[in-house]
Motif scaffolding. Structure first.
Motif, PDB file in Angstrom:
ATOM      1  N   GLU A   1       0.822  -1.208   0.000  1.00 30.82           N
ATOM      2  CA  GLU A   1       0.000   0.000   0.000  1.00 30.82           C
ATOM      3  C   GLU A   1       0.860   1.264   0.000  1.00 30.82           C
ATOM      4  O   GLU A   1       0.385   2.344  -0.331  1.00 30.82           O
ATOM      5  CB  GLU A   1      -0.929   0.003   1.218  1.00 30.82           C
ATOM      6  CG  GLU A   1      -1.983  -1.096   1.152  1.00 30.82           C
ATOM      7  CD  GLU A   1      -2.511  -1.460   2.528  1.00 30.82           C
ATOM      8  OE1 GLU A   1      -3.715  -1.260   2.767  1.00 30.82           O
ATOM      9  OE2 GLU A   1      -1.713  -1.940   3.356  1.00 30.82           O
TER      10      GLU A   1
ATOM     11  N   GLN B   1      -8.585   7.859  -1.530  1.00 31.56           N
ATOM     12  CA  GLN B   1      -8.221   7.008  -2.667  1.00 31.56           C
ATOM     13  C   GLN B   1      -9.438   6.464  -3.402  1.00 31.56           C
ATOM     14  O   GLN B   1      -9.313   6.002  -4.527  1.00 31.56           O
ATOM     15  CB  GLN B   1      -7.384   5.814  -2.188  1.00 31.56           C
ATOM     16  CG  GLN B   1      -5.916   6.055  -2.013  1.00 31.56           C
ATOM     17  CD  GLN B   1      -5.171   4.735  -1.860  1.00 31.56           C
ATOM     18  OE1 GLN B   1      -5.752   3.641  -1.848  1.00 31.56           O
ATOM     19  NE2 GLN B   1      -3.860   4.826  -1.754  1.00 31.56           N
TER      20      GLN B   1
ATOM     21  N   SER C   1     -10.705   3.669  -2.520  1.00 32.97           N
ATOM     22  CA  SER C   1     -10.211   2.302  -2.665  1.00 32.97           C
ATOM     23  C   SER C   1     -11.368   1.325  -2.881  1.00 32.97           C
ATOM     24  O   SER C   1     -12.403   1.410  -2.199  1.00 32.97           O
ATOM     25  CB  SER C   1      -9.431   1.890  -1.413  1.00 32.97           C
ATOM     26  OG  SER C   1      -9.086   0.526  -1.461  1.00 32.97           O
TER      27      SER C   1
ATOM     28  N   TYR D   1     -11.323  -1.663  -2.050  1.00 31.52           N
ATOM     29  CA  TYR D   1     -11.242  -2.701  -1.019  1.00 31.52           C
ATOM     30  C   TYR D   1     -11.834  -2.180   0.295  1.00 31.52           C
ATOM     31  O   TYR D   1     -11.798  -0.988   0.582  1.00 31.52           O
ATOM     32  CB  TYR D   1      -9.786  -3.124  -0.808  1.00 31.52           C
ATOM     33  CG  TYR D   1      -9.079  -3.457  -2.098  1.00 31.52           C
ATOM     34  CD1 TYR D   1      -9.295  -4.677  -2.726  1.00 31.52           C
ATOM     35  CD2 TYR D   1      -8.216  -2.539  -2.703  1.00 31.52           C
ATOM     36  CE1 TYR D   1      -8.665  -4.984  -3.929  1.00 31.52           C
ATOM     37  CE2 TYR D   1      -7.588  -2.838  -3.893  1.00 31.52           C
ATOM     38  CZ  TYR D   1      -7.817  -4.051  -4.506  1.00 31.52           C
ATOM     39  OH  TYR D   1      -7.204  -4.336  -5.700  1.00 31.52           O
TER      40      TYR D   1
ATOM     41  N   LYS E   1      -5.180   0.907  -2.079  1.00 31.61           N
ATOM     42  CA  LYS E   1      -4.780   0.350  -3.371  1.00 31.61           C
ATOM     43  C   LYS E   1      -3.307  -0.065  -3.325  1.00 31.61           C
ATOM     44  O   LYS E   1      -2.473   0.674  -2.813  1.00 31.61           O
ATOM     45  CB  LYS E   1      -4.983   1.392  -4.476  1.00 31.61           C
ATOM     46  CG  LYS E   1      -6.432   1.784  -4.714  1.00 31.61           C
ATOM     47  CD  LYS E   1      -6.522   2.864  -5.772  1.00 31.61           C
ATOM     48  CE  LYS E   1      -7.954   3.322  -6.006  1.00 31.61           C
ATOM     49  NZ  LYS E   1      -8.022   4.409  -7.009  1.00 31.61           N
TER      50      LYS E   1
ATOM     51  N   SER F   1      -3.906  -7.356  -8.099  1.00 34.90           N
ATOM     52  CA  SER F   1      -5.282  -7.004  -7.750  1.00 34.90           C
ATOM     53  C   SER F   1      -6.041  -8.214  -7.218  1.00 34.90           C
ATOM     54  O   SER F   1      -6.794  -8.111  -6.236  1.00 34.90           O
ATOM     55  CB  SER F   1      -6.004  -6.426  -8.970  1.00 34.90           C
ATOM     56  OG  SER F   1      -5.431  -5.191  -9.353  1.00 34.90           O
TER      57      SER F   1
ATOM     58  N   TRP G   1      -4.850  -8.970  -3.761  1.00 34.65           N
ATOM     59  CA  TRP G   1      -5.358  -7.986  -2.805  1.00 34.65           C
ATOM     60  C   TRP G   1      -6.836  -8.205  -2.507  1.00 34.65           C
ATOM     61  O   TRP G   1      -7.279  -8.020  -1.375  1.00 34.65           O
ATOM     62  CB  TRP G   1      -5.100  -6.572  -3.336  1.00 34.65           C
ATOM     63  CG  TRP G   1      -4.493  -5.672  -2.309  1.00 34.65           C
ATOM     64  CD1 TRP G   1      -4.982  -4.466  -1.882  1.00 34.65           C
ATOM     65  CD2 TRP G   1      -3.281  -5.880  -1.572  1.00 34.65           C
ATOM     66  NE1 TRP G   1      -4.149  -3.930  -0.930  1.00 34.65           N
ATOM     67  CE2 TRP G   1      -3.095  -4.766  -0.724  1.00 34.65           C
ATOM     68  CE3 TRP G   1      -2.341  -6.909  -1.557  1.00 34.65           C
ATOM     69  CZ2 TRP G   1      -2.006  -4.659   0.139  1.00 34.65           C
ATOM     70  CZ3 TRP G   1      -1.253  -6.800  -0.700  1.00 34.65           C
ATOM     71  CH2 TRP G   1      -1.106  -5.690   0.132  1.00 34.65           C
TER      72      TRP G   1
END
Length: 302
Positions: free
Chosen positions: A183, A195, A197, A199, A204, A282, A285
């Motif tokens: 990160e 961000q 993000s 997730y 990211k 990706s 993650w």
């Protein structure tokens, strides 16, 4: 146990013990660093000196964790599904939430693996005592340049890449565990929102430096270790940890196979290779994000 004492007093005692331990091990470490400077840049003698410096650093880390484990009220649930060896070479990717992550990783791996190295911001070389120690341990210091700085001076482009490659070349003939927080910074809700993000629990990932480290180390790597750190009661700062306010940590370590193509593809010049690597990161993650959700649910409230 220090838990019967008020939190701030616990913090002062633990901080004092860590400072004393650091100064104690700094004496032999700096002596070895000076001897290392006198050895030829390449050759067996320099490699042996590097191993000796790392040995001292690992003992420093072990004593830190001994103090923490004996005097503070916390448990680390370490789940290691990997074949580890002190003489191995490992590349580690981990999520990052707090400075406590470093302490937790020291306690998790102990002497089962080589003392880890990680990429540092150049400014950290000025940290008293530790800055010189990190330099002697061959930690690569990275100076990041803004887009505006690169626009004014194109020669700055790729400097971090060169630093990564030079550092990893030095590690090819010695035990090493290269730690990379993909990160690039510690997770906070504000950074996550800024961000946008995709997730739930992660920022990211930044794939570039990780790709170059993987390519530079080559197939000699024993394994890629995917490390997931979870604080069921919420991540806290290092001072809060010293004050006894961190109680539970789960560390999940998985050994993953690195696709052979990543050792030969050019992340820097091949757009297709770059896209494939980023897709792989990706997916890694997304899986880590799901795993954090599952580990938090498993731990439940304290």
């Amino acid at each position: 146990m220090l838990r019967i004492l008020p939190g701030p007093l616990q913090g002062v005692i633990m901080a004092l013990l860590l400072v004393i331990n650091t100064l104690f091990w700094a004496v032999p470490l700096f002596a070895l660093v000076l001897l290392k400077l006198l050895t030829p840049p390449r050759g067996q003698l320099r490699s042996r000196m590097s191993r000796a410096v790392a040995w001292v650093a690992q003992r420093w880390a072990m004593m830190n964790t001994v103090f923490g484990g004996a005097l503070l009220d916390y448990t680390i649930d370490a789940r290691i599904d990997a074949d580890l060896h002190p003489d191995g070479q490992y590349l580690v990717c981990a999520n990052h939430q707090t400075w406590n992550d470093i302490f937790v990783l020291m306690a998790t791996f102990g002497r089962r693996a080589p003392f880890f190295k990680f990429f540092l911001k150049q400014e950290l070389i000025w940290v008293p005592v530790l800055g010189l120690a990190w330099w002697g341990l061959d930690y690569p210091f990275m100076k990041r340049f803004s887009a505006e700085q690169i626009r004014r001076n194109p020669a700055l482009k790729g400097k971090d890449i060169e630093t990564t490659k030079r550092a990893c070349q030095r590690y090819r003939d010695q035990p090493v565990m290269i730690l990379n927080f993909l990160e690039g910074t510690r997770f906070t809700p504000a950074k996550h929102e800024r961000q946008q993000s995709p997730y739930t629990h992660l920022l990211k990932p930044k794939a570039g430096g990780f790709a170059f480290a993987m390519s530079a180390m080559g197939p000699k790597l024993n394994a890629l270790l995917d490390v997931t750190i979870v604080y069921p009661d919420g991540a806290c700062g290092f001072w809060d940890f010293l004050c006894g306010r961190m109680h539970r940590v789960t560390v999940d370590v998985r050994q993953l196979e690195i696709p052979a193509a990543f050792f030969v593809d050019s992340y820097e010049t091949d757009a297709g290779a770059r896209a494939r690597f980023q897709q792989w990161i990706s997916a890694l993650w997304r899986d880590k994000d799901d795993r954090i959700t599952a580990l938090l649910a498993e731990a439940g409230p304290r």
